[in-house]
Design an enzyme around this catalytic site. Structure first.
Site, PDB file in Angstrom:
ATOM      1  N   ARG A  68     -40.237   4.248 -17.142  1.00  0.00           N
ATOM      2  CA  ARG A  68     -41.353   3.820 -16.298  1.00  0.00           C
ATOM      3  C   ARG A  68     -41.235   2.340 -15.966  1.00  0.00           C
ATOM      4  O   ARG A  68     -42.167   1.564 -16.155  1.00  0.00           O
ATOM      5  CB  ARG A  68     -42.705   4.131 -16.958  1.00  0.00           C
ATOM      6  N   HIS A  69     -40.045   1.973 -15.518  1.00  0.00           N
ATOM      7  CA  HIS A  69     -39.833   0.601 -15.068  1.00  0.00           C
ATOM      8  C   HIS A  69     -38.596   0.570 -14.171  1.00  0.00           C
ATOM      9  O   HIS A  69     -37.840   1.543 -14.088  1.00  0.00           O
ATOM     10  CB  HIS A  69     -39.669  -0.350 -16.263  1.00  0.00           C
ATOM     11  N   ALA A  70     -38.425  -0.550 -13.515  1.00  0.00           N
ATOM     12  CA  ALA A  70     -37.194  -0.827 -12.763  1.00  0.00           C
ATOM     13  C   ALA A  70     -36.700  -2.203 -13.209  1.00  0.00           C
ATOM     14  O   ALA A  70     -37.432  -2.958 -13.852  1.00  0.00           O
ATOM     15  CB  ALA A  70     -37.470  -0.820 -11.265  1.00  0.00           C
TER      16      ALA A  70
ATOM     17  N   ARG B 207     -37.181   4.260 -13.007  1.00  0.00           N
ATOM     18  CA  ARG B 207     -36.709   5.391 -13.794  1.00  0.00           C
ATOM     19  C   ARG B 207     -37.745   5.811 -14.821  1.00  0.00           C
ATOM     20  O   ARG B 207     -38.466   4.970 -15.388  1.00  0.00           O
ATOM     21  CB  ARG B 207     -35.382   5.086 -14.466  1.00  0.00           C
TER      22      ARG B 207
END
Lengths: 145, 145
Positions: B48-50, B95
């Protein structure tokens, strides 16, 4: 002996774990190669060589494997069976790997790319090289002072 | 999208397998960090980040995991379930990871040490950054010509 067992810090909780290996932080070398060994039959022996210059950090990230290690002064057996246990292997350490569990995944970080000329694959040659001078490079450095 | 699935060469036979990842050979970046995720509960979602700059190569060296990937143009689902399948993740890819098998060990190689400031953890922020300019560094380079 250039062998050291190190405890790796786990980050996480009961929902999952993460371990990070970072060059020059908890890995005392530049990481140039990572390889992993898996699907090894239980009766297989791997290794049976030493490296003249390579430094490595090995972790059984899954399952277990036994290392037989020898710096020329006699063998030592080390079992890796915990993903938070790292095994540092310096130069001139003969190693043999066996007793791979069915699920074993052995991950190894190394400070050099693959180089066949760095391998000593004959135990008699190894004993001759390690016995003649444990640290030939250091000896040269000392002689140069 | 800066996402690529790559086939990794297996070395071995029916007695066991070895896969090697080497910087600038089959890994298109300098390896500065290796982390691995294990013992993840099946209902856990990770990621839950890029990343603004980080490049990574992910391999499920054991078990399986599902990636939901998004470069701002919509989500793509990728299942990693083979130790010879690599997933290259470039910059600015959101992602999310889920459906970890009980035995999953996800290994990730990265080209930077851990840097909290490289993370985008809010999806709205991600969309704003990726939407404003897909490749802001390239844009600056072009403007400078």
């Amino acid at each position: 002996m250039e062998i050291e067992r190190i405890q790796l810090q786990k980050h996480g909780d009961n929902s999952g774990m993460l371990i990070a290996l970072e060059e020059e932080r908890n890995v005392p070398f530049v990481i140039r190669r990572v390889y992993y060994i898996f699907a090894t039959k239980n009766d297989v022996h791997r290794g049976r060589h030493a490296h003249r210059h390579l430094h490595q950090l090995a972790v059984a990230v899954r399952g277990s494997v036994t290392f037989l290690l020898d710096d020329g002064s006699g063998p030592v057996e080390v079992v890796l069976d915990d993903p938070s246990h790292g095994l540092m292997l310096g130069r001139m350490v003969w190693r043999e790997l066996y007793d791979f569990s069915d699920d074993c995944v052995l991950m190894v970080l190394a400070d050099q790319l693959y180089d066949q000329s760095d391998y000593i694959t004959d135990y008699a040659d190894f004993l001759r090289e390690v016995g003649g001078s444990m640290y030939p490079e250091d000896m040269v450095a000392c002689q140069g002072r």
